[in-house]
Design a protein around this motif. Structure first.
Motif, PDB file in Angstrom:
ATOM      1  N   ASP A  98       1.354  -1.011  -0.367  1.00 54.12           N
ATOM      2  CA  ASP A  98       0.095  -0.401  -0.060  1.00 54.12           C
ATOM      3  C   ASP A  98       1.036   1.237  -0.275  1.00 54.12           C
ATOM      4  OD1 ASP A  98      -2.142  -1.889  -0.246  1.00 54.12           O
ATOM      5  OD2 ASP A  98      -2.877  -1.219   2.845  1.00 54.12           O
ATOM      6  N   ALA A  99       1.814   0.966   0.786  1.00 59.72           N
ATOM      7  CA  ALA A  99       2.620   2.451   0.454  1.00 59.72           C
ATOM      8  C   ALA A  99       3.354   2.538  -0.813  1.00 59.72           C
ATOM      9  CB  ALA A  99       4.270   2.264   1.527  1.00 59.72           C
ATOM     10  N   ALA A 100       3.847   1.605  -0.896  1.00 60.88           N
ATOM     11  CA  ALA A 100       4.351   1.567  -2.386  1.00 60.88           C
ATOM     12  C   ALA A 100       3.694   2.481  -3.511  1.00 60.88           C
ATOM     13  CB  ALA A 100       5.106   0.471  -3.001  1.00 60.88           C
ATOM     14  N   LYS A 101       2.248   2.021  -3.380  1.00 62.04           N
ATOM     15  CA  LYS A 101       1.455   2.927  -4.480  1.00 62.04           C
ATOM     16  C   LYS A 101       1.204   3.820  -4.016  1.00 62.04           C
ATOM     17  CE  LYS A 101      -2.347   0.054  -4.195  1.00 62.04           C
ATOM     18  NZ  LYS A 101      -3.493  -0.945  -4.482  1.00 62.04           N
ATOM     19  N   GLU A 102       0.596   4.173  -3.031  1.00 64.01           N
ATOM     20  CA  GLU A 102       0.428   5.712  -1.956  1.00 64.01           C
ATOM     21  C   GLU A 102       1.862   6.846  -2.372  1.00 64.01           C
ATOM     22  OE1 GLU A 102      -0.711   7.424   2.364  1.00 64.01           O
ATOM     23  OE2 GLU A 102      -0.429   6.178   1.835  1.00 64.01           O
ATOM     24  N   TYR A 103       2.706   6.169  -2.266  1.00 62.65           N
ATOM     25  CA  TYR A 103       4.563   7.174  -2.129  1.00 62.65           C
ATOM     26  C   TYR A 103       4.886   7.014  -3.712  1.00 62.65           C
ATOM     27  CZ  TYR A 103       3.300   8.152   2.716  1.00 62.65           C
ATOM     28  OH  TYR A 103       2.305   8.439   3.698  1.00 62.65           O
ATOM     29  N   GLY A 104       4.542   6.239  -4.489  1.00 68.82           N
ATOM     30  CA  GLY A 104       4.719   5.777  -5.730  1.00 68.82           C
ATOM     31  C   GLY A 104       6.669   4.980  -5.881  1.00 68.82           C
ATOM     32  N   LEU A 105       6.370   4.534  -4.823  1.00 69.81           N
ATOM     33  CA  LEU A 105       8.431   3.745  -4.436  1.00 69.81           C
ATOM     34  C   LEU A 105       8.240   2.690  -5.428  1.00 69.81           C
ATOM     35  CD1 LEU A 105       7.729   2.945  -1.125  1.00 69.81           C
ATOM     36  CD2 LEU A 105       8.352   4.871  -1.835  1.00 69.81           C
ATOM     37  N   HIS A 106       9.463   2.282  -6.306  1.00 65.38           N
ATOM     38  CA  HIS A 106       9.294   0.913  -7.432  1.00 65.38           C
ATOM     39  C   HIS A 106       8.657   0.156  -7.358  1.00 65.38           C
ATOM     40  CE1 HIS A 106      12.479   4.649  -7.745  1.00 65.38           C
ATOM     41  NE2 HIS A 106      12.257   4.210  -9.784  1.00 65.38           N
ATOM     42  N   GLY A 107       9.051  -0.555  -6.261  1.00 66.67           N
ATOM     43  CA  GLY A 107       8.423  -1.308  -5.637  1.00 66.67           C
ATOM     44  C   GLY A 107       8.556  -1.878  -4.184  1.00 66.67           C
ATOM     45  N   VAL A 108       8.229  -4.059  -3.901  1.00 65.47           N
ATOM     46  CA  VAL A 108       7.827  -4.172  -2.454  1.00 65.47           C
ATOM     47  C   VAL A 108       9.082  -5.382  -2.707  1.00 65.47           C
ATOM     48  CG1 VAL A 108       5.706  -5.113  -3.417  1.00 65.47           C
ATOM     49  CG2 VAL A 108       5.972  -4.522  -0.799  1.00 65.47           C
ATOM     50  N   PHE A 109       9.218  -5.486  -1.861  1.00 66.75           N
ATOM     51  CA  PHE A 109       9.904  -6.792  -1.424  1.00 66.75           C
ATOM     52  C   PHE A 109       9.381  -7.556   0.139  1.00 66.75           C
ATOM     53  CE2 PHE A 109      12.275  -9.881   2.268  1.00 66.75           C
ATOM     54  CZ  PHE A 109      12.536 -10.521   1.288  1.00 66.75           C
ATOM     55  N   LEU A 110       9.030  -8.810  -0.662  1.00 62.25           N
ATOM     56  CA  LEU A 110       8.026  -9.466   0.189  1.00 62.25           C
ATOM     57  C   LEU A 110       8.558 -10.782   1.390  1.00 62.25           C
ATOM     58  CD1 LEU A 110       5.286  -9.750  -2.435  1.00 62.25           C
ATOM     59  CD2 LEU A 110       5.098  -7.983  -0.749  1.00 62.25           C
ATOM     60  N   PRO A 111       8.785 -11.014   2.439  1.00 63.05           N
ATOM     61  CA  PRO A 111       9.299 -11.435   2.738  1.00 63.05           C
ATOM     62  C   PRO A 111       8.131 -13.155   3.030  1.00 63.05           C
ATOM     63  CG  PRO A 111       8.876  -9.554   4.941  1.00 63.05           C
ATOM     64  CD  PRO A 111       7.960  -9.141   3.542  1.00 63.05           C
ATOM     65  N   LEU A 112       9.112 -14.324   3.514  1.00 60.56           N
ATOM     66  CA  LEU A 112       7.839 -15.238   4.057  1.00 60.56           C
ATOM     67  C   LEU A 112       6.949 -15.328   4.799  1.00 60.56           C
ATOM     68  CD1 LEU A 112      10.082 -18.493   4.336  1.00 60.56           C
ATOM     69  CD2 LEU A 112       9.221 -17.816   2.419  1.00 60.56           C
ATOM     70  N   GLY A 113       5.406 -15.402   3.875  1.00 59.23           N
ATOM     71  CA  GLY A 113       4.685 -15.595   5.038  1.00 59.23           C
ATOM     72  C   GLY A 113       3.518 -14.228   4.743  1.00 59.23           C
ATOM     73  N   SER A 114       4.198 -13.216   4.053  1.00 62.84           N
ATOM     74  CA  SER A 114       3.228 -12.374   3.902  1.00 62.84           C
ATOM     75  C   SER A 114       2.645 -12.562   2.505  1.00 62.84           C
ATOM     76  CB  SER A 114       3.718 -10.470   3.408  1.00 62.84           C
ATOM     77  OG  SER A 114       5.288 -11.133   2.354  1.00 62.84           O
ATOM     78  N   ALA A 115       2.166 -10.993   1.944  1.00 60.83           N
ATOM     79  CA  ALA A 115       1.751 -11.189   0.654  1.00 60.83           C
ATOM     80  C   ALA A 115       1.802 -12.397  -0.786  1.00 60.83           C
ATOM     81  CB  ALA A 115       1.431  -9.948  -0.026  1.00 60.83           C
ATOM     82  N   SER A 116       1.125 -12.653  -1.292  1.00 59.08           N
ATOM     83  CA  SER A 116       1.362 -13.507  -2.228  1.00 59.08           C
ATOM     84  C   SER A 116       2.131 -13.123  -3.510  1.00 59.08           C
ATOM     85  CB  SER A 116       0.305 -14.106  -3.204  1.00 59.08           C
ATOM     86  OG  SER A 116       1.031 -14.712  -4.180  1.00 59.08           O
ATOM     87  N   PRO A 117       3.475 -12.653  -4.331  1.00 57.98           N
ATOM     88  CA  PRO A 117       3.920 -12.516  -5.131  1.00 57.98           C
ATOM     89  C   PRO A 117       3.321 -12.129  -5.718  1.00 57.98           C
ATOM     90  CG  PRO A 117       5.687 -13.887  -4.109  1.00 57.98           C
ATOM     91  CD  PRO A 117       4.645 -14.361  -3.545  1.00 57.98           C
ATOM     92  N   LEU A 118       2.732 -13.747  -6.701  1.00 62.57           N
ATOM     93  CA  LEU A 118       1.896 -13.739  -7.626  1.00 62.57           C
ATOM     94  C   LEU A 118       0.622 -11.896  -7.768  1.00 62.57           C
ATOM     95  CD1 LEU A 118       1.960 -16.784  -8.553  1.00 62.57           C
ATOM     96  CD2 LEU A 118       3.114 -14.972  -9.577  1.00 62.57           C
ATOM     97  N   LYS A 119      -0.002 -11.823  -6.179  1.00 62.14           N
ATOM     98  CA  LYS A 119      -1.373 -11.051  -6.603  1.00 62.14           C
ATOM     99  C   LYS A 119      -0.130  -9.708  -6.523  1.00 62.14           C
ATOM    100  CE  LYS A 119      -4.254 -14.152  -4.394  1.00 62.14           C
ATOM    101  NZ  LYS A 119      -4.900 -15.021  -2.965  1.00 62.14           N
ATOM    102  N   VAL A 120       0.586  -9.809  -5.411  1.00 58.77           N
ATOM    103  CA  VAL A 120       1.502  -8.039  -5.489  1.00 58.77           C
ATOM    104  C   VAL A 120       1.574  -7.783  -6.757  1.00 58.77           C
ATOM    105  CG1 VAL A 120       3.036  -6.691  -4.819  1.00 58.77           C
ATOM    106  CG2 VAL A 120       1.661  -8.314  -2.888  1.00 58.77           C
ATOM    107  N   ARG A 121       2.302  -8.371  -7.904  1.00 58.36           N
ATOM    108  CA  ARG A 121       2.520  -7.563  -9.399  1.00 58.36           C
ATOM    109  C   ARG A 121       1.246  -7.689  -9.624  1.00 58.36           C
ATOM    110  NH1 ARG A 121       5.867  -6.716 -11.324  1.00 58.36           N
ATOM    111  NH2 ARG A 121       7.912  -7.944 -11.436  1.00 58.36           N
ATOM    112  N   GLU A 122       0.234  -8.306 -10.322  1.00 59.32           N
ATOM    113  CA  GLU A 122      -1.410  -8.149 -10.291  1.00 59.32           C
ATOM    114  C   GLU A 122      -1.759  -6.506 -10.109  1.00 59.32           C
ATOM    115  OE1 GLU A 122      -4.457 -11.083  -9.915  1.00 59.32           O
ATOM    116  OE2 GLU A 122      -2.713 -12.354 -10.961  1.00 59.32           O
ATOM    117  N   GLU A 123      -1.467  -6.507  -8.760  1.00 60.97           N
ATOM    118  CA  GLU A 123      -1.910  -5.529  -7.801  1.00 60.97           C
ATOM    119  C   GLU A 123      -0.884  -3.755  -8.744  1.00 60.97           C
ATOM    120  OE1 GLU A 123      -2.990  -3.879  -3.656  1.00 60.97           O
ATOM    121  OE2 GLU A 123      -2.838  -6.005  -4.274  1.00 60.97           O
TER     122      GLU A 123
END
Length: 190
Positions: free
Chosen positions: A65-90
């Motif tokens: 959400d912060a990546a989207k809100e602040y226009g960051l280049h992207g996100v790193f997802l630790p184990l157990g967090s959101a699905s990388p495939l879903k985040v890619r879609e989003e």
């Protein structure tokens, strides 16, 4: 490749740490977890601007959400967090998506799924995971989140086959953080 991890500490603000990383010539800054909404509003816009002006990649840990809100280049997802495939879609095709993986098969799956890089914990299994990935013909970027910012640790991780290292807290505990980052970055580029 050196990723510089910004985490809350008593010595420097997030903005000060970002400025030091940029002065050291680091090309990738990762904002850590646990940043309050107030600190985000206070620091993120300035850090985003600094990174844009300097051509530095800026990602955040686990906070799509912060990546989207602040226009960051992207996100790193630790184990157990959101699905990388879903985040890619989003976040879309242009976003940088990194994910933690604990098995070679998962690393190879993530590579095929258009994820940009993975982090493999630098523990006793790391060498065999990386060897299996490389043995499969993959040059997929694998980053170690290093506990130490020493050249010895960077050399050890490089020898195992890591593509890069992400360092944070220890860099900013050095007597000269900029010199420490510069030295580490130059070593990793060899």
């Amino acid at each position: 490749m050196l990723q510089v991890l910004l985490e809350i500490n008593d010595r420097y603000s997030l903005s000060e740490m970002a400025q030091m990383a940029i002065e050291a010539g680091c090309g990738w800054i990762v904002i850590g977890e646990g940043i309050s909404d107030e600190e985000k509003r206070e620091h993120y816009p300035g850090i985003v601007e600094l990174c844009r002006e300097s051509g530095v990649m800026l990602t955040v840990t686990a906070d799509k959400d912060a990546a989207k809100e602040y226009g960051l280049h992207g996100v790193f997802l630790p184990l157990g967090s959101a699905s990388p495939l879903k985040v890619r879609e989003e976040l879309g095709a242009e976003a940088i998506i990194g994910a933690e993986a604990g098995q070679a098969s998962v690393v190879l799956e993530l590579e095929r799924a258009d994820i940009d890089y993975v982090s493999v914990k630098p523990d006793e299994k790391a060498a065999s995971i990386i060897a299996e990935v490389r043995g499969a013909g993959s040059n997929f970027p694998i980053v170690a989140y290093a506990a130490s910012a020493s050249l010895e640790e960077a050399a050890r991780l490089k020898a195992i086959g890591y593509s890069g290292v992400c360092c944070g807290k220890e860099l900013f505990e050095a007597s000269d953080p900029i010199a420490c980052m510069t030295q580490l970055k130059e070593f990793l580029m060899k």
